[in-house]
Design a protein around this motif. Structure first.
Motif, PDB file in Angstrom:
ATOM      1  N   ARG A  18      13.948 -49.312 -33.464  1.00 59.23           N
ATOM      2  CA  ARG A  18      14.929 -50.220 -32.861  1.00 59.23           C
ATOM      3  C   ARG A  18      16.245 -49.482 -32.628  1.00 59.23           C
ATOM      4  O   ARG A  18      17.026 -49.302 -33.554  1.00 59.23           O
ATOM      5  CB  ARG A  18      15.189 -51.409 -33.778  1.00 59.23           C
ATOM      6  CG  ARG A  18      13.986 -52.278 -34.023  1.00 59.23           C
ATOM      7  CD  ARG A  18      13.736 -53.162 -32.808  1.00 59.23           C
ATOM      8  NE  ARG A  18      12.688 -54.118 -33.086  1.00 59.23           N
ATOM      9  CZ  ARG A  18      11.529 -54.123 -32.492  1.00 59.23           C
ATOM     10  NH1 ARG A  18      11.253 -53.218 -31.590  1.00 59.23           N
ATOM     11  NH2 ARG A  18      10.625 -55.030 -32.776  1.00 59.23           N
ATOM     12  N   PRO A  19      16.515 -49.055 -31.392  1.00 57.84           N
ATOM     13  CA  PRO A  19      17.777 -48.365 -31.117  1.00 57.84           C
ATOM     14  C   PRO A  19      18.949 -49.332 -31.101  1.00 57.84           C
ATOM     15  O   PRO A  19      18.773 -50.540 -30.933  1.00 57.84           O
ATOM     16  CB  PRO A  19      17.545 -47.772 -29.736  1.00 57.84           C
ATOM     17  CG  PRO A  19      16.565 -48.702 -29.101  1.00 57.84           C
ATOM     18  CD  PRO A  19      15.676 -49.182 -30.225  1.00 57.84           C
ATOM     19  N   GLU A  20      20.137 -48.786 -31.287  1.00 55.90           N
ATOM     20  CA  GLU A  20      21.350 -49.603 -31.288  1.00 55.90           C
ATOM     21  C   GLU A  20      21.668 -50.143 -29.899  1.00 55.90           C
ATOM     22  O   GLU A  20      22.153 -51.240 -29.744  1.00 55.90           O
ATOM     23  CB  GLU A  20      22.532 -48.775 -31.802  1.00 55.90           C
ATOM     24  CG  GLU A  20      22.502 -48.545 -33.290  1.00 55.90           C
ATOM     25  CD  GLU A  20      22.634 -49.842 -34.072  1.00 55.90           C
ATOM     26  OE1 GLU A  20      23.460 -50.696 -33.696  1.00 55.90           O
ATOM     27  OE2 GLU A  20      21.907 -49.992 -35.057  1.00 55.90           O
ATOM     28  N   GLY A  21      21.452 -49.371 -28.891  1.00 60.56           N
ATOM     29  CA  GLY A  21      21.758 -49.818 -27.534  1.00 60.56           C
ATOM     30  C   GLY A  21      20.921 -49.052 -26.539  1.00 60.56           C
ATOM     31  O   GLY A  21      20.207 -48.118 -26.878  1.00 60.56           O
ATOM     32  N   GLY A  22      20.980 -49.447 -25.297  1.00 60.26           N
ATOM     33  CA  GLY A  22      20.231 -48.749 -24.262  1.00 60.26           C
ATOM     34  C   GLY A  22      18.856 -49.360 -24.053  1.00 60.26           C
ATOM     35  O   GLY A  22      18.417 -50.238 -24.770  1.00 60.26           O
ATOM     36  N   ARG A  23      18.191 -48.865 -23.033  1.00 63.12           N
ATOM     37  CA  ARG A  23      16.846 -49.337 -22.683  1.00 63.12           C
ATOM     38  C   ARG A  23      15.922 -48.129 -22.748  1.00 63.12           C
ATOM     39  O   ARG A  23      16.231 -47.072 -22.219  1.00 63.12           O
ATOM     40  CB  ARG A  23      16.866 -49.918 -21.272  1.00 63.12           C
ATOM     41  CG  ARG A  23      17.770 -51.129 -21.140  1.00 63.12           C
ATOM     42  CD  ARG A  23      18.066 -51.472 -19.693  1.00 63.12           C
ATOM     43  NE  ARG A  23      16.924 -51.429 -18.817  1.00 63.12           N
ATOM     44  CZ  ARG A  23      16.198 -52.484 -18.460  1.00 63.12           C
ATOM     45  NH1 ARG A  23      16.512 -53.661 -18.917  1.00 63.12           N
ATOM     46  NH2 ARG A  23      15.165 -52.353 -17.661  1.00 63.12           N
ATOM     47  N   TYR A  24      14.782 -48.319 -23.386  1.00 68.25           N
ATOM     48  CA  TYR A  24      13.848 -47.215 -23.576  1.00 68.25           C
ATOM     49  C   TYR A  24      12.445 -47.657 -23.202  1.00 68.25           C
ATOM     50  O   TYR A  24      12.104 -48.828 -23.260  1.00 68.25           O
ATOM     51  CB  TYR A  24      13.871 -46.747 -25.034  1.00 68.25           C
ATOM     52  CG  TYR A  24      15.221 -46.226 -25.454  1.00 68.25           C
ATOM     53  CD1 TYR A  24      15.532 -44.878 -25.308  1.00 68.25           C
ATOM     54  CD2 TYR A  24      16.195 -47.070 -25.958  1.00 68.25           C
ATOM     55  CE1 TYR A  24      16.773 -44.392 -25.671  1.00 68.25           C
ATOM     56  CE2 TYR A  24      17.439 -46.595 -26.322  1.00 68.25           C
ATOM     57  CZ  TYR A  24      17.726 -45.257 -26.180  1.00 68.25           C
ATOM     58  OH  TYR A  24      18.952 -44.774 -26.530  1.00 68.25           O
ATOM     59  N   GLU A  25      11.628 -46.661 -22.837  1.00 63.60           N
ATOM     60  CA  GLU A  25      10.259 -46.903 -22.428  1.00 63.60           C
ATOM     61  C   GLU A  25       9.388 -45.802 -23.035  1.00 63.60           C
ATOM     62  O   GLU A  25       9.832 -44.658 -23.172  1.00 63.60           O
ATOM     63  CB  GLU A  25      10.235 -46.854 -20.906  1.00 63.60           C
ATOM     64  CG  GLU A  25       8.905 -46.852 -20.272  1.00 63.60           C
ATOM     65  CD  GLU A  25       9.049 -46.861 -18.753  1.00 63.60           C
ATOM     66  OE1 GLU A  25       8.613 -45.863 -18.143  1.00 63.60           O
ATOM     67  OE2 GLU A  25       9.589 -47.818 -18.197  1.00 63.60           O
ATOM     68  N   LEU A  26       8.172 -46.163 -23.412  1.00 66.06           N
ATOM     69  CA  LEU A  26       7.232 -45.176 -23.930  1.00 66.06           C
ATOM     70  C   LEU A  26       6.354 -44.728 -22.770  1.00 66.06           C
ATOM     71  O   LEU A  26       5.629 -45.517 -22.174  1.00 66.06           O
ATOM     72  CB  LEU A  26       6.379 -45.782 -25.047  1.00 66.06           C
ATOM     73  CG  LEU A  26       5.435 -44.831 -25.755  1.00 66.06           C
ATOM     74  CD1 LEU A  26       6.220 -43.737 -26.468  1.00 66.06           C
ATOM     75  CD2 LEU A  26       4.556 -45.582 -26.738  1.00 66.06           C
ATOM     76  N   TYR A  27       6.439 -43.437 -22.433  1.00 68.78           N
ATOM     77  CA  TYR A  27       5.698 -42.896 -21.302  1.00 68.78           C
ATOM     78  C   TYR A  27       4.864 -41.720 -21.767  1.00 68.78           C
ATOM     79  O   TYR A  27       5.408 -40.666 -22.121  1.00 68.78           O
ATOM     80  CB  TYR A  27       6.673 -42.471 -20.196  1.00 68.78           C
ATOM     81  CG  TYR A  27       5.998 -41.988 -18.948  1.00 68.78           C
ATOM     82  CD1 TYR A  27       5.451 -42.889 -18.053  1.00 68.78           C
ATOM     83  CD2 TYR A  27       5.893 -40.639 -18.675  1.00 68.78           C
ATOM     84  CE1 TYR A  27       4.821 -42.461 -16.908  1.00 68.78           C
ATOM     85  CE2 TYR A  27       5.259 -40.195 -17.532  1.00 68.78           C
ATOM     86  CZ  TYR A  27       4.724 -41.109 -16.657  1.00 68.78           C
ATOM     87  OH  TYR A  27       4.086 -40.678 -15.514  1.00 68.78           O
ATOM     88  N   ASP A  28       3.545 -41.901 -21.808  1.00 66.25           N
ATOM     89  CA  ASP A  28       2.618 -40.861 -22.261  1.00 66.25           C
ATOM     90  C   ASP A  28       3.019 -40.291 -23.622  1.00 66.25           C
ATOM     91  O   ASP A  28       2.992 -39.079 -23.845  1.00 66.25           O
ATOM     92  CB  ASP A  28       2.521 -39.728 -21.240  1.00 66.25           C
ATOM     93  CG  ASP A  28       1.720 -40.127 -20.008  1.00 66.25           C
ATOM     94  OD1 ASP A  28       0.921 -41.083 -20.105  1.00 66.25           O
ATOM     95  OD2 ASP A  28       1.879 -39.479 -18.970  1.00 66.25           O
ATOM     96  N   GLY A  29       3.421 -41.179 -24.538  1.00 62.79           N
ATOM     97  CA  GLY A  29       3.750 -40.758 -25.894  1.00 62.79           C
ATOM     98  C   GLY A  29       5.146 -40.210 -26.076  1.00 62.79           C
ATOM     99  O   GLY A  29       5.509 -39.759 -27.151  1.00 62.79           O
ATOM    100  N   VAL A  30       5.959 -40.236 -25.026  1.00 63.18           N
ATOM    101  CA  VAL A  30       7.325 -39.716 -25.087  1.00 63.18           C
ATOM    102  C   VAL A  30       8.297 -40.863 -24.823  1.00 63.18           C
ATOM    103  O   VAL A  30       8.124 -41.622 -23.865  1.00 63.18           O
ATOM    104  CB  VAL A  30       7.540 -38.594 -24.048  1.00 63.18           C
ATOM    105  CG1 VAL A  30       8.966 -38.090 -24.063  1.00 63.18           C
ATOM    106  CG2 VAL A  30       6.560 -37.458 -24.286  1.00 63.18           C
ATOM    107  N   ILE A  31       9.326 -40.996 -25.664  1.00 61.51           N
ATOM    108  CA  ILE A  31      10.337 -42.024 -25.461  1.00 61.51           C
ATOM    109  C   ILE A  31      11.306 -41.546 -24.384  1.00 61.51           C
ATOM    110  O   ILE A  31      11.872 -40.459 -24.481  1.00 61.51           O
ATOM    111  CB  ILE A  31      11.087 -42.331 -26.765  1.00 61.51           C
ATOM    112  CG1 ILE A  31      10.119 -42.911 -27.797  1.00 61.51           C
ATOM    113  CG2 ILE A  31      12.242 -43.293 -26.505  1.00 61.51           C
ATOM    114  CD1 ILE A  31      10.727 -43.131 -29.165  1.00 61.51           C
TER     115      ILE A  31
END
Length: 80
Positions: A18-31
């Protein structure tokens, strides 16, 4: 020049992270950090929402006794 191989992240690890801010996506095992949506994206979302609302209103009925629910999904969906 050598490049370090990043440790691949599992979906379970990504879901628990759970990051503090921002938007993240998991793409082929890489955040991957995603950019915030801009004005054009907001316009497209608004357009699609309006069209779906109009279509839903057009198709809605008050007599629910005639509805058949034969294609209802019974498996839970994972939503983050």
């Amino acid at each position: 020049m050598t490049q370090a191989i990043p440790k691949l992240v599992t979906f379970e690890d990504f879901a628990a992270w759970r990051p503090e801010g921002g938007r993240y996506e998991l793409y082929d095992g890489v955040i991957v950090e995603m950019a915030q949506p801009g004005g054009h994206h907001e316009d497209v979302v608004d357009f699609v929402a309006r069209k779906l609302t109009v279509e839903f209103d057009r198709l809605s009925r008050t007599d629910f006794s005639s509805w058949r629910f034969t294609n209802v999904a019974t498996t839970p969906l994972a939503v983050l």
